[in-house]
Design a protein around this motif. Structure first.
Motif, PDB file in Angstrom:
ATOM      1  N   ASP A   1       3.878   4.196   6.540  1.00  0.00           N
ATOM      2  CA  ASP A   1       2.437   4.370   6.737  1.00  0.00           C
ATOM      3  C   ASP A   1       2.063   3.481   7.908  1.00  0.00           C
ATOM      4  OD1 ASP A   1       2.944   5.507   4.183  1.00  0.00           O
ATOM      5  OD2 ASP A   1       0.852   5.266   3.669  1.00  0.00           O
TER       6      ASP A   1
ATOM      7  N   ARG B   1      -6.405   2.516   2.111  1.00  0.00           N
ATOM      8  CA  ARG B   1      -6.020   1.890   3.372  1.00  0.00           C
ATOM      9  C   ARG B   1      -7.227   1.303   4.096  1.00  0.00           C
ATOM     10  NH1 ARG B   1      -2.449   6.393   4.746  1.00  0.00           N
ATOM     11  NH2 ARG B   1      -1.289   6.749   2.837  1.00  0.00           N
TER      12      ARG B   1
ATOM     13  N   HIS C   1       8.957   7.888   4.483  1.00  0.00           N
ATOM     14  CA  HIS C   1       8.053   7.743   5.633  1.00  0.00           C
ATOM     15  C   HIS C   1       7.544   6.307   5.692  1.00  0.00           C
ATOM     16  CE1 HIS C   1       5.308   8.407   2.251  1.00  0.00           C
ATOM     17  NE2 HIS C   1       4.441   7.691   2.946  1.00  0.00           N
TER      18      HIS C   1
ATOM     19  N   HIS D   1       9.311   4.554   2.521  1.00  0.00           N
ATOM     20  CA  HIS D   1       9.168   4.860   1.094  1.00  0.00           C
ATOM     21  C   HIS D   1       8.912   6.342   0.938  1.00  0.00           C
ATOM     22  CE1 HIS D   1       5.193   4.181   2.740  1.00  0.00           C
ATOM     23  NE2 HIS D   1       4.759   5.055   1.857  1.00  0.00           N
TER      24      HIS D   1
HETATM   25 FE    FE Z   1       3.058   6.282   2.069  1.00  0.00          FE
END
Ligand code: FE
Ligand code: MD6
Length: 208
Positions: free
Chosen positions: A129, A206, A127, A183
């Motif tokens: 992010d 994040r 996926h 990743h």
């Molecule tokens: Fe991730």
């Protein structure tokens, strides 16, 4: 605050592995996880496609990442409790800020920390992010407990991926040219770890 000065390994441009950097404080990180899951429990979530994810999740910080039939997004309230997510522990924030600083991302101030719990059989497919609005900021990822194989590819899903085993206390910082790299992680194998018992935790910090 000082953490272990350990080997750093360049995974790709903008992506660095700090081997065992928080291994000395792994048990303290688990104690913080236990405190926050008492308030916002770990839960199974559905992907927008309607498939259950194999990892259990929760969050701390001013916003938390959620997934359901309506999609992926950040929410200020925990949909399970209806209230705000637990505050991000100071220790978590210090880890994220100092690890980012160490590899060339000064001033990283995370507002969200996604906590993933892997039990044997859990995995996470490839996926990106990309639900964060500020892609100039890196993501800091902390592995605790049982080892798992991390797969790291390029910015296209079909780019070849390299595999690296992530172990207790390893930190991956990933930004810059790698911020949107695909990743994922392989399947967690059964095992026992002195800090977590039969599971692995991953914390991803994040700036949303
Ligand atoms: Fe991730
Ligand atoms: C994991 N990590 O290690 C999953 N995302 O369990 C991630 O999905 C991740 O390690 C963004 C940046 C670093 C990561």
């Amino acid at each position: 605050m000082l953490f272990a000065e350990t080997e750093t390994l360049d995974i790709a441009p903008g992506a660095v592995l700090l081997r065992a950097a928080v291994e000395p404080i792994a048990a303290e990180l688990v104690a913080e996880i236990e405190r926050l899951v008492a308030r916002s429990p770990l839960r199974s979530v559905m992907t927008p496609m309607g498939k259950p994810m194999s990892v259990e999740m929760t969050n701390c910080g001013t916003v938390g990442w959620v997934s359901d039939r309506r999609g992926y997004r950040y929410e200020v309230n925990d949909p399970l409790t209806g209230g705000p997510w637990p505050r991000m522990p100071h220790l978590f924030r210090n880890v994220a800020t100092s690890m980012a600083d160490r590899v060339g991302y000064p001033g990283f101030e995370p507002d969200a920390c996604l906590v993933n719990r892997y039990s044997p059989g859990s995995k996470m497919g490839l996926h990106q992010d990309r639900d964060e609005s500020d892609l100039s900021q890196p993501i800091v990822s902390v592995s605790i407990g049982l080892p798992i194989t991390f797969k790291f590819g390029g910015t296209r899903r079909t780019d070849p991926a390299r595999s690296i085993v992530l172990r207790n206390g390893d930190v991956v910082v990933f930004g810059g040219a790698s911020r949107l790299a695909f990743h994922g992680v392989g399947t967690l194998r059964k095992g026992v770890h002195e800090v977590t018992g039969g599971c692995r935790y991953n914390l991803t910090f994040r700036r949303v």
